[in-house]
Scaffold this active site. Sequence first.
Site, mmCIF file in Angstrom:
data_model
loop_
_atom_site.group_PDB
_atom_site.id
_atom_site.type_symbol
_atom_site.label_atom_id
_atom_site.label_comp_id
_atom_site.label_asym_id
_atom_site.label_seq_id
_atom_site.Cartn_x
_atom_site.Cartn_y
_atom_site.Cartn_z
ATOM 1 N N SER A 1 -1.943 -58.048 -28.490
ATOM 2 C CA SER A 1 -2.281 -56.287 -29.657
ATOM 3 C C SER A 1 -1.262 -56.858 -30.507
ATOM 4 O O SER A 1 -1.419 -56.012 -31.197
ATOM 5 C CB SER A 1 -1.581 -55.604 -28.665
ATOM 6 O OG SER A 1 -0.217 -55.800 -28.282
ATOM 7 N N CYS B 1 -3.555 -78.621 -40.058
ATOM 8 C CA CYS B 1 -3.103 -79.246 -38.525
ATOM 9 C C CYS B 1 -4.660 -79.363 -38.410
ATOM 10 O O CYS B 1 -4.434 -79.776 -37.338
ATOM 11 C CB CYS B 1 -2.946 -78.294 -38.055
ATOM 12 S SG CYS B 1 -3.625 -76.587 -38.512
ATOM 13 N N ASN B 2 -5.599 -79.315 -38.988
ATOM 14 C CA ASN B 2 -7.282 -79.734 -37.817
ATOM 15 C C ASN B 2 -7.404 -80.930 -39.157
ATOM 16 O O ASN B 2 -8.481 -81.389 -38.559
ATOM 17 C CB ASN B 2 -7.941 -78.603 -38.075
ATOM 18 C CG ASN B 2 -7.910 -77.852 -37.024
ATOM 19 O OD1 ASN B 2 -7.631 -77.941 -36.415
ATOM 20 N ND2 ASN B 2 -8.307 -76.422 -37.665
ATOM 21 N N SER C 1 -14.808 -76.913 -41.093
ATOM 22 C CA SER C 1 -13.283 -76.564 -40.672
ATOM 23 C C SER C 1 -13.906 -75.705 -39.222
ATOM 24 O O SER C 1 -15.216 -75.949 -38.352
ATOM 25 C CB SER C 1 -13.300 -74.469 -40.546
ATOM 26 O OG SER C 1 -12.577 -75.011 -42.556
ATOM 27 N N GLY D 1 1.933 -52.105 -24.507
ATOM 28 C CA GLY D 1 1.998 -52.879 -24.171
ATOM 29 C C GLY D 1 2.566 -54.217 -25.127
ATOM 30 O O GLY D 1 2.259 -54.150 -26.152
#
Lengths: 270, 435
Positions: B208, B64-65, B123, B203
Site C-alpha cells: 500500500s 542493477c540489472n 529490460s 495497513g
Amino acid sequence: MILFATVMVFYLVAALGHLLSLAVKRITLARASSWVLLAAAAFHGLFIAVRWIEFGAPPVVSVYDSLGFLSWAVTAIYLFAQWRTQTTVLGAVAAPAAFGMIMISSWPTTVDVGVLSFALKSGWAVAHIVCTLAGEAFLCMACCAAIVYLIQDRLLKRKRLNALSRYLPSLGDLDRVLHVCIVSGFTLFTLGIFLGLLRARAVWGAAWHWDPKFIIVFVSWFFFALLLHQRLALGWKGKKSAVLTVVAFVVLIFAFFGDGILFGTIHRFS
Amino acid sequence: MEFFLERFIGFRDMIHLVLVGMNHRTASVALRERLACSAGGELAMTAELLRNHDIREAFALSTCNRVELLALARDLSGTERLLREMLGAGADLPPGKSGDCFYSYSGREAVRHLFRVTASLDSMVMGEPQILGQVKEAYRRSLEAGAAGLFINKLLHHSFRTAKRVRSETAIAANAVSVGSMAADLAKKIFGSLRKRTILIIGAGEMSELAAKHLMNGCEGRVVAANRSAEGALRIAEIFGGVAVGLDGIENALNDADIVISSAGASEFLITKAMVERAVRRRKNRLLFLIDIAVPRNIEPAAGSIDTVYLYNIDDLQEIVDQNLCTRKEEALAAEAIIEEEVQSFEKWYKTRDVVPTIAALRTKVEAVVREELMTALADSHGRPGSSIDVEALSRTITNKMLHEPIVGMKEECFDNGATYLTAAVRRLFRLDNE
C-alpha cells in the site's frame, strides 16, 4: 452557396476525423479534428453573419435555420469545453451531431422573413428562439458528455481498462463538463421558455396552451429541473444523473422535431 | 565495423566496435550484485579501457540489472577478450569461466544491442523508463572521462533518438505494468486530475505504501493512515506527511477520502458495504475509489455495486497488469522494426561520413574555378563591341582548368602502376562507358 458548402465539408471532415480517431484511438488525430472543427465553426459563424445581414434579423426562425444555429452553438460549446478540460474525445459525439444538424438544415426550405407569421415578427420572439436554441445546444453537449460518461463508467465498473477506456476522458472531467452544460443550458432554456410564454400571451391571448409541443417541452424542462435539483441538493453524480440527462434530452429532441411532423401544434409558422 | 573492411583497405586502419556485457537473463543475481558498480565504477572501467593503447573510444554502462562495456579498437578478438577479462575480474570469476554469463557483439550487432538496451526492449520490465536516463548518465561520465569521441558521441545520440522514437511511436511504455502504477492510472481515469485528493491508507504494508507513492506522485494530496498499531500508522503518516488514526477512525475518514488503499491483515472486513453506503450519503455522492490489495480482503465486495464507488481487488489489478504486459510484447514487434531502421540509418551515416567533406571540397573547388573564369571573361568583354562574352572561349578554359589536375593525376598513376582502378573509377564516376 460556396460558404455553406465549405462549412459542410469542414464539419464532415471533423466528424470523420473524430470518429476515425475513436476507432484507432489516437488522441493526436482527435486534436487535429478539433482544429478542423474550429475552422468549421469560424466559417459557420461568418455564414450566419452573412444571412443575418441579408435578412436583417438573426437567421434562427425557420426550423432549418435554427438547426444550423444549433449545430454552430454545439460546436462552439464543445470547443470551449475541450479547451478547458481534457475531453477532446467528446468530439466523436459532438462533431457528428453538429454535422447531422447542419445536413438537415441544408434542406432547401428557406423562409422569407417578409412572409413570416405575425407571431415571429418581434424582438421577443427572436430572443425566445436564441435563448432556447443556446440552451438546447448546452443540453445537447451535456447529453454527449453523459453518453460518454455511461460508457466509461460501465468499462470501469466491469474492470475493463482497455484501449477504449484509456482513450475516453476521465469520469471527473466528463462530470465537470456535464455539470457546467446542464447549469448553463437549463438557465438559458428556462429563460427562453419564459420569453416564449410572454410572446404567446401577446399573440395567442394566453401564455399556456394545452398543445402537444407545450406539454412535451414542459416534460423535458421538468426532467432537467429534477436533474439539476438532485445534483445541487443531493449531489447526484454518476450513472443516475447521466441516464436522466440522456432521457431528458431525448424528450427535448422529440419536442424539437415533433413540431408539425409527429403532431400538430399551434407553435408552427411556415 | 565489418563494412569498413572492403572500403578502406590500405587507406586507414580497420576499426571495430566491440560490446561485451551481461544482463538479468545471462547472469544470476549473485553475479550481478558483484558487478553492479556505482558511478565511480563506470568511470574506473572506462579509464582502465583507455589505458589500452589500441582502444580509441570507450563507454561503460552499469545498472542493477546489467553491465555493458563498449570499445572502439583495431583488434577485434583481442579487445573482446580484454573486455571479457575485465568483467570476469570484476565479478571475481576465475579466468576462462566467464563464457556463459557474458555476451559479446561486434559491428552492427553491437549497435543494435545498444539501441535495444536504450529503448528499454532488453529490460527486465520491457518499456520501463529509467534505462534511458541511466544510459544518458553513463554517457555524460564517459564524456567527462574523455572516453567518448566522434563515434561514441554519434552512436549514443542516435540511440537516444531511437529510444524517443520507440516511446512516441509505439505503446510500449503506455500502460502500467505494476499494481501500484495501475492503481494510479485507474484513479486518473476516475478523477481526471489527482491534485489535492485525499488518500486513506489502511495497513502499514509495503504494497500500500508503494501504491500510495504512485498516487501521490506530484499531486499534493492529503494522506490519512489507519492501522491497528499506532506506530505503523504513524510511520506511514510520517512518510507522506499525513495524519494517523486507528482502525476505528476508518468510518470517519471515509467521509473525506477520494481513494482508499487497503492492505491490512484482518480476518473480517474492515470496510463493509453499509459503511460505504453511509459514507456515500454523507459525502454527497462524490466518487470513491477503493483499492483492496489485501488477502484475505479488507473491503466487502458488495460495496463495489454502489453507483459512485469503484472497487478493485488485487486480482482485478493483476489481471489488467497481465493484459498490459501482453500488449507490451505486441508493441515490441513494432519497436524492433524501428530499431532496425535506426541501425540502418546509423550505418548509412557511418559509411558516408568520409565522403561528405570530399563532396564539399569538390563543390567549392569547381565553383571557385567557374567564378574566376567568368569574372575574367566579364572583365575582358568590356573592351569588346556589344560587351558580349565569348562563350566558346569561356567553356574551353573552364574545361581545361577543371580537367587539368585529374588528367595529370591519371597519367602519373598510369605511368607508376599501369591502367589501374583509378582509370576504372573515373570511367565509372563520369559514366563514360554508358554513352
